[in-house]
Motif scaffolding. Structure first.
Motif, PDB file in Angstrom:
ATOM      1  N   ILE A  34       0.883  -1.168   0.000  1.00  0.00           N
ATOM      2  CA  ILE A  34       0.000   0.000   0.000  1.00  0.00           C
ATOM      3  C   ILE A  34       0.915   1.209   0.000  1.00  0.00           C
ATOM      4  CG2 ILE A  34      -1.862   1.230   1.161  1.00  0.00           C
ATOM      5  CD1 ILE A  34      -2.710  -1.379   2.455  1.00  0.00           C
ATOM      6  N   THR A  35       0.960   1.875  -1.140  1.00  0.00           N
ATOM      7  CA  THR A  35       1.878   3.010  -1.277  1.00  0.00           C
ATOM      8  C   THR A  35       1.214   4.284  -0.749  1.00  0.00           C
ATOM      9  OG1 THR A  35       1.091   3.335  -3.527  1.00  0.00           O
ATOM     10  CG2 THR A  35       3.119   2.067  -3.264  1.00  0.00           C
ATOM     11  N   LEU A  36       2.057   5.219  -0.392  1.00  0.00           N
ATOM     12  CA  LEU A  36       1.610   6.506   0.142  1.00  0.00           C
ATOM     13  C   LEU A  36       0.642   7.204  -0.814  1.00  0.00           C
ATOM     14  CD1 LEU A  36       2.590   7.826   2.764  1.00  0.00           C
ATOM     15  CD2 LEU A  36       4.192   9.134   1.384  1.00  0.00           C
ATOM     16  N   GLY A  37       1.026   7.226  -2.069  1.00  0.00           N
ATOM     17  CA  GLY A  37       0.192   7.823  -3.107  1.00  0.00           C
ATOM     18  C   GLY A  37       0.304   6.981  -4.350  1.00  0.00           C
ATOM     19  N   ARG A  38      -0.592   7.208  -5.293  1.00  0.00           N
ATOM     20  CA  ARG A  38      -0.516   6.474  -6.557  1.00  0.00           C
ATOM     21  C   ARG A  38      -1.365   7.215  -7.573  1.00  0.00           C
ATOM     22  NH1 ARG A  38      -2.938   0.418  -7.414  1.00  0.00           N
ATOM     23  NH2 ARG A  38      -2.675   0.389  -9.663  1.00  0.00           N
ATOM     24  N   PRO A  39      -0.793   7.590  -8.708  1.00  0.00           N
ATOM     25  CA  PRO A  39      -1.595   8.312  -9.699  1.00  0.00           C
ATOM     26  C   PRO A  39      -2.540   7.366 -10.433  1.00  0.00           C
ATOM     27  CG  PRO A  39       0.603   7.918 -10.550  1.00  0.00           C
ATOM     28  CD  PRO A  39       0.574   7.341  -9.167  1.00  0.00           C
ATOM     29  N   ARG A  40      -3.739   7.849 -10.767  1.00  0.00           N
ATOM     30  CA  ARG A  40      -4.611   7.062 -11.620  1.00  0.00           C
ATOM     31  C   ARG A  40      -4.393   7.530 -13.055  1.00  0.00           C
ATOM     32  NH1 ARG A  40      -9.776   8.363 -13.969  1.00  0.00           N
ATOM     33  NH2 ARG A  40      -8.132   9.579 -14.983  1.00  0.00           N
ATOM     34  N   LEU A  41      -3.752   6.706 -13.847  1.00  0.00           N
ATOM     35  CA  LEU A  41      -3.454   7.034 -15.237  1.00  0.00           C
ATOM     36  C   LEU A  41      -4.014   5.926 -16.111  1.00  0.00           C
ATOM     37  CD1 LEU A  41       0.247   8.109 -14.640  1.00  0.00           C
ATOM     38  CD2 LEU A  41      -1.649   9.644 -15.208  1.00  0.00           C
ATOM     39  N   GLY A  42      -5.043   6.246 -16.891  1.00  0.00           N
ATOM     40  CA  GLY A  42      -5.711   5.205 -17.668  1.00  0.00           C
ATOM     41  C   GLY A  42      -5.592   5.414 -19.161  1.00  0.00           C
ATOM     42  N   SER A  43      -6.472   4.721 -19.876  1.00  0.00           N
ATOM     43  CA  SER A  43      -6.411   4.750 -21.345  1.00  0.00           C
ATOM     44  C   SER A  43      -6.709   6.154 -21.885  1.00  0.00           C
ATOM     45  CB  SER A  43      -7.382   3.728 -21.930  1.00  0.00           C
ATOM     46  OG  SER A  43      -8.655   3.921 -21.362  1.00  0.00           O
ATOM     47  N   ASP A  44      -7.474   6.947 -21.154  1.00  0.00           N
ATOM     48  CA  ASP A  44      -7.763   8.305 -21.640  1.00  0.00           C
ATOM     49  C   ASP A  44      -6.507   9.169 -21.653  1.00  0.00           C
ATOM     50  OD1 ASP A  44     -10.352   7.573 -22.001  1.00  0.00           O
ATOM     51  OD2 ASP A  44     -11.147   8.680 -20.279  1.00  0.00           O
ATOM     52  N   GLU A  45      -5.677   9.040 -20.608  1.00  0.00           N
ATOM     53  CA  GLU A  45      -4.424   9.786 -20.585  1.00  0.00           C
ATOM     54  C   GLU A  45      -3.521   9.305 -21.720  1.00  0.00           C
ATOM     55  OE1 GLU A  45      -5.910   8.761 -17.850  1.00  0.00           O
ATOM     56  OE2 GLU A  45      -5.827  10.351 -16.318  1.00  0.00           O
ATOM     57  N   GLN A  46      -3.487   7.978 -21.919  1.00  0.00           N
ATOM     58  CA  GLN A  46      -2.646   7.419 -22.993  1.00  0.00           C
ATOM     59  C   GLN A  46      -3.093   7.940 -24.355  1.00  0.00           C
ATOM     60  OE1 GLN A  46      -2.628   3.121 -22.644  1.00  0.00           O
ATOM     61  NE2 GLN A  46      -1.978   3.229 -20.499  1.00  0.00           N
ATOM     62  N   ALA A  47      -4.410   7.972 -24.571  1.00  0.00           N
ATOM     63  CA  ALA A  47      -4.938   8.453 -25.858  1.00  0.00           C
ATOM     64  C   ALA A  47      -4.631   9.941 -26.036  1.00  0.00           C
ATOM     65  CB  ALA A  47      -6.449   8.209 -25.922  1.00  0.00           C
ATOM     66  N   ALA A  48      -4.725  10.694 -24.938  1.00  0.00           N
ATOM     67  CA  ALA A  48      -4.465  12.139 -25.019  1.00  0.00           C
ATOM     68  C   ALA A  48      -3.014  12.396 -25.423  1.00  0.00           C
ATOM     69  CB  ALA A  48      -4.777  12.796 -23.679  1.00  0.00           C
ATOM     70  N   VAL A  49      -2.093  11.648 -24.822  1.00  0.00           N
ATOM     71  CA  VAL A  49      -0.672  11.809 -25.155  1.00  0.00           C
ATOM     72  C   VAL A  49      -0.426  11.391 -26.608  1.00  0.00           C
ATOM     73  CG1 VAL A  49       1.656  10.955 -24.686  1.00  0.00           C
ATOM     74  CG2 VAL A  49       0.160  11.590 -22.785  1.00  0.00           C
ATOM     75  N   ALA A  50      -1.030  10.267 -27.013  1.00  0.00           N
ATOM     76  CA  ALA A  50      -0.856   9.792 -28.395  1.00  0.00           C
ATOM     77  C   ALA A  50      -1.377  10.840 -29.382  1.00  0.00           C
ATOM     78  CB  ALA A  50      -1.578   8.454 -28.578  1.00  0.00           C
ATOM     79  N   GLY A  51      -2.484  11.478 -29.029  1.00  0.00           N
ATOM     80  CA  GLY A  51      -3.061  12.513 -29.892  1.00  0.00           C
ATOM     81  C   GLY A  51      -2.090  13.676 -30.093  1.00  0.00           C
ATOM     82  N   VAL A  52      -1.444  14.085 -29.013  1.00  0.00           N
ATOM     83  CA  VAL A  52      -0.471  15.184 -29.111  1.00  0.00           C
ATOM     84  C   VAL A  52       0.698  14.767 -30.002  1.00  0.00           C
ATOM     85  CG1 VAL A  52       1.189  16.597 -27.842  1.00  0.00           C
ATOM     86  CG2 VAL A  52      -1.108  16.234 -26.908  1.00  0.00           C
ATOM     87  N   LEU A  53       1.169  13.532 -29.805  1.00  0.00           N
ATOM     88  CA  LEU A  53       2.300  13.059 -30.626  1.00  0.00           C
ATOM     89  C   LEU A  53       1.922  13.054 -32.103  1.00  0.00           C
ATOM     90  CD1 LEU A  53       3.673  10.119 -28.420  1.00  0.00           C
ATOM     91  CD2 LEU A  53       4.705  12.376 -28.780  1.00  0.00           C
TER      92      LEU A  53
END
Ligand SMILES: *Cc1c(COP(=O)(O)O)cnc(C)c1O
Length: 374
Positions: A6-25
């Motif tokens: 159980i980590t102190l924090g953890r970002p929620r990064l899903g397929s929407d973030e991946q698609a957003a980055v791919a779109g910029v590229l």
């Protein structure tokens, strides 16, 4: 029982973030374009404002905010020592002097108003309030205090994005999108100010004090540029802004999940470990960025942390006080802030992030009880 970390924090990064980055590229426009503009707009809107300035960290945001407000050599800025070093370093970058003030109390570890009043001199130009753990300080009272003493008011809002009231009463507020914050772009930051001229100045300084942006020049609207201020390269890129736009869509649900976990923690701790100190209360608006508790005086904190690590629970300390770090002691001498030092010596930060389950809270409190020999 699960034995996952159980980590102190953890970002929620899903397929929407991946698609957003791919779109910029795919777009091949990598910095300071439509994504950054939309991210600024969206972030301002969430805080009931019309404009914001995106930068590549909260540290950069603090530096630009202090500079845009005209803080410089000879000026003093009162800051909390119970914060991350960046709160004070921004003042130093401007050639001004940070003056560390004590927290008000162990139960409400914000900067104390009486402690700040005791630090004021003829050189004091500003005071920076930090919303510790995401709990929003009484900014109307701080505004009245600042006005009464003729001071500028800043918020280090790194812990408290999307909480009503944040960024409304101060001259500038600074946010962080570092990986462990409530919403993330990896690295990133934002400045809000109700004063358009401050945002204008920060925007200039973000990119070398240049009067024309690369985008405008690329589109052929300008043939050259002028430099009208000493500036920096504190720009945010399109990849990060695109991630930020997705995170911004979900920040309210992230904060709501954190609120529910905080409530669970409070109930579990009150039931099983009533001699632990809890910080703030449920009436104070918060983004519930971290879960701080105060260990009983007799507890040996590093042993508790070791035992919890063996139970696969990560813990931390927020914060080792800035005024006690060697750099600041060498520069300013050894000052004494009794409440800050007592709080920092007993504080333990428990895991809190929106991907935690209700059962995880039970496991953390169970591990803590065991570490305390209960
Ligand atoms: C994280 C943090 C910062 C610095 O943010 P960066 O984006 O990493 O520069 C400043 N102040 C506080 C209170 C923080 O928690």
């Amino acid at each position: 029982m699960s034995t996952d970390w159980i980590t102190l924090g953890r970002p929620r990064l899903g397929s929407d973030e991946q698609a957003a980055v791919a779109g910029v590229l795919r777009s091949e426009w990598l910095t300071m374009g439509e994504q950054v503009a939309a991210f600024e707009q969206g972030f301002a809107q969430v805080h009931g404002q019309t404009e914001a300035v995106a930068v590549n960290s909260c540290t950069a945001a603090l530096h630009l905010a202090y500079e845009a407000l005209g803080i410089g050599p000879g000026d003093e800025v009162v800051v909390p020592s119970l914060s991350f070093a960046a709160t004070a370093n921004g003042v130093l970058y401007c050639g001004a002097t940070p003056v560390f003030a004590d927290i008000g109390s162990l139960a409400a570890p914000w900067l104390g108003m009486e402690a700040v009043a005791r630090c004021l001199t003829s050189r004091t130009k500003a005071v920076t309030v930090m919303h510790y753990a995401g709990f929003v300080a009484d900014m109307e009272r701080w505004r009245a205090f600042a006005d009464e003493h003729g001071l500028l008011l800043l918020e280090d809002a790194a812990h408290s994005p999307a909480v009503p009231g944040v960024g409304t009463f101060s001259d500038a507020s600074c946010f962080s999108f570092f990986s462990n914050k409530n919403m993330t772009t990896g690295e990133g930051g934002m400045i809000l100010s109700p004063r358009p001229e401050i945002l204008h100045r920060a925007r200039l300084k973000r990119s070398h004090g240049m009067t024309k942006s690369t985008l405008e020049r690329d589109r052929g609207h300008a043939y050259s540029y002028d430099i009208v201020e000493l500036g920096y390269n504190y720009r945010l890129d399109e990849l990060r802004a695109a991630i930020g736009l997705v995170q911004l869509r979900d920040i309210d649900s992230f904060n709501r999940r954190r609120a529910a976990l905080d409530a669970l923690y409070r109930a579990e701790i009150t039931r099983r470990l009533p001699d632990l100190g809890l910080v703030f209360d449920r009436e104070t608006p918060s983004s519930y960025h971290i879960m701080p508790v105060l260990l009983p005086e007799a507890a040996v904190r590093h042993a508790v942390m070791d035992t919890m690590r063996e139970a696969r629970v990560q813990t931390s300390i927020h914060y080792p006080p800035i005024h006690l770090f060697s750099y600041y002691v060498e520069k300013f001498g050894r000052t004494s802030l009794p409440n800050t030092e007592l709080f920092a010596s007993r504080e333990l930060t428990l895991p809190l992030h929106p991907l935690m389950s209700d059962e995880d809270v039970g496991r953390v409190v169970g591990a803590l009880a065991k570490a305390l020999g209960r």
